[in-house]
Scaffold this active site. Structure first.
Site, mmCIF file in Angstrom:
data_model
loop_
_atom_site.group_PDB
_atom_site.id
_atom_site.type_symbol
_atom_site.label_atom_id
_atom_site.label_comp_id
_atom_site.label_asym_id
_atom_site.label_seq_id
_atom_site.Cartn_x
_atom_site.Cartn_y
_atom_site.Cartn_z
ATOM 1 N N ASP A 179 4.020 -5.360 -1.705
ATOM 2 C CA ASP A 179 4.621 -6.589 -1.157
ATOM 3 C C ASP A 179 5.521 -7.220 -2.211
ATOM 4 O OD1 ASP A 179 3.277 -6.384 1.285
ATOM 5 O OD2 ASP A 179 2.805 -8.530 1.337
ATOM 6 N N ASP A 207 -1.436 -2.169 -2.401
ATOM 7 C CA ASP A 207 -1.105 -3.093 -1.314
ATOM 8 C C ASP A 207 -0.377 -4.312 -1.869
ATOM 9 O OD1 ASP A 207 -1.198 -4.290 1.306
ATOM 10 O OD2 ASP A 207 -2.813 -5.565 0.555
ATOM 11 N N ASP A 211 -2.253 -6.254 -13.822
ATOM 12 C CA ASP A 211 -1.677 -7.588 -14.031
ATOM 13 C C ASP A 211 -0.361 -7.479 -14.804
ATOM 14 O OD1 ASP A 211 -3.220 -6.705 -16.157
ATOM 15 O OD2 ASP A 211 -4.052 -8.662 -16.658
ATOM 16 N N LYS A 243 -7.122 -1.241 -13.689
ATOM 17 C CA LYS A 243 -7.645 -2.404 -14.412
ATOM 18 C C LYS A 243 -8.804 -1.887 -15.267
ATOM 19 C CE LYS A 243 -7.877 -6.870 -15.260
ATOM 20 N NZ LYS A 243 -6.830 -7.624 -15.973
ATOM 21 N N TYR A 298 -11.207 -1.102 -0.008
ATOM 22 C CA TYR A 298 -11.017 -1.218 1.440
ATOM 23 C C TYR A 298 -12.141 -0.513 2.206
ATOM 24 C CZ TYR A 298 -6.253 -3.154 1.683
ATOM 25 O OH TYR A 298 -5.149 -3.963 1.629
#
Ligand code: IPM
Ligand code: MG
Length: 366
Positions: free
Chosen positions: A253, A249, A225, A192, A144
């Site tokens: 959700d 983020d 993942d 990751k 970001y």
């Protein structure tokens, strides 16, 4: 709190932001009446409404109002009016800017199943049983905020950089591990590391901080993942989940669906700066967006904003009992069958924003 009034900066923002924050303010005032606390609210512009009035998504007066407050209550930013992706100024810059300006490096997003809403989820009840997560999302670093290039007519190449430094990872790890200690002492760190260099640093630093400073905390590393899969396969296996800015983020959700609706999830953004009570000067906001499609109709779900106010009481004012009274009031209205439209499944009564807010206020005053 036989102390000075708590100063709360209100950044209502765009879309349903003003409607839902109005209910959160009513709830804080009700808590004040019942427990003898005083709140002083001041307001600031942020997002699209700030662009319309001042040309900037985060006017400097807004930063000043927030820095002079004990806590910040935020609604939501953005909307189709300001959606042009080529615009130089975008509402979201206001949100990212205030997080950065106040040094709010950790975003706490609790996800707890509300039994009354089991049916509102798209997932099977047996998968949801026992869900009680706290996602700690790093908020002022990563992709970001790393170096970037926008594509231009001359150079149709664009990039964003996922950049993390050791101190950035250390401080958010400490906060997450501390939170884990107050719960089940289990911490799952998301990365990751099989692909990204920044994730390999993330994994190494998290491992070191936990081993050295929190030997009692049980740490596991989960690839992002795989975590996306585990969250809908066996969400109750996790307690505190630590993730970088982008991964956090996305996963929150997804995790919001475990609680039934985005309209229910609050968040607290914390940093090292302390307020006049000696607690973190946090920023509290629903994780949902500005929902422009239903803005102004009085039908938005105010519960995420109200639960954000409960987090404000807990983290910035040290009022744990009061926070729990608000949380129990929310549980009680849901148990009684009151529903806004987003959680209307099996509703006994569909209510609007104000009616839902009033119902919570009533229970607080009981
Ligand atoms: C959130 C939102 C924001 C984010 C957007 C609106 C900039 O999605 O708070 O989760 O990506 O942080
Ligand atoms: Mg988001």
């Amino acid at each position: 709190m036989s102390r000075q009034p708590a100063r709360v900066a209100v950044l209502a923002g765009d879309g349903i932001g003003p409607e839902v924050t109005a209910e959160a303010i009513n709830v804080l005032n009700a808590v004040g009446d019942r427990f003898g606390h005083q709140f002083v609210f001041s307001s600031g512009l942020i997002g699209g409404c700030a662009i319309d009035e001042t040309g900037a998504a985060l006017p400097s007066e807004t930063i000043t109002v927030c820095s002079e407050s004990d806590a910040v209550l935020l609604g939501a930013v953005g909307g189709p009016k300001w959606d042009n992706p080529t615009a130089a100024v975008r509402p979201e810059q206001g949100l990212l800017g205030i997080r950065k300006a106040l040094g709010l490096f950790a975003n706490l997003r609790p996800v707890k199943l509300v039994p009354a809403l089991l049916e509102a989820s798209t997932l099977k009840p047996e998968v949801l049983a026992g869900v009680d997560l706290l996602v700690v999302r790093e908020l002022t670093g990563g992709i970001y905020f790393g170096p970037r290039q926008e594509a231009s007519a001359d150079d149709p190449t664009a990039f964003d950089t996922m950049l993390y430094t050791q101190p950035e990872i250390e401080r958010v790890t400490r906060l997450a591990a501390e939170a884990a200690r107050g719960r089940s002492s289990r911490l799952a760190s998301v990365d990751k590391a099989n692909v990204l260099a920044s994730s390999r640093l993330w994994r190494r630093v998290v491992t070191e901080v936990v081993a050295k400073e929190f030997p009692d905390v049980q740490l596991e590393h989960v690839l992002v993942d795989a975590m996306a899969m585990h969250l809908i396969r066996r969400p109750s296996a996790y307690d505190v989940v630590l993730a970088g800015n982008l991964f956090g983020d996305i996963l929150t959700d997804e995790a919001s669906m475990l609680a039934g609706s985005m309209g229910l999830l609050p968040s607290a953004s914390l940093g090292n700066a302390l307020n006049s009570y000696g607690h973190p000067r946090g920023l509290y906001e629903p994780i949902h967006g500005s929902a422009p499609d239903i803005a102004g109709q009085g039908i938005a779900n105010p519960l995420a904003a109200i639960l954000s106010a409960a987090m404000l009481l807990r983290h910035s004012l040290g009022l744990e009992d009061e926070a729990q009274v608000v949380e129990r009031a929310v549980e009680s209205v849901l148990a009684d069958g009151l529903r806004t439209r987003d959680i209307a499944w099996g509703a006994r009564r569909i209510v609007g924003t104000a009616e839902m807010g009033n119902a919570v206020v009533q229970r607080i005053m009981q």
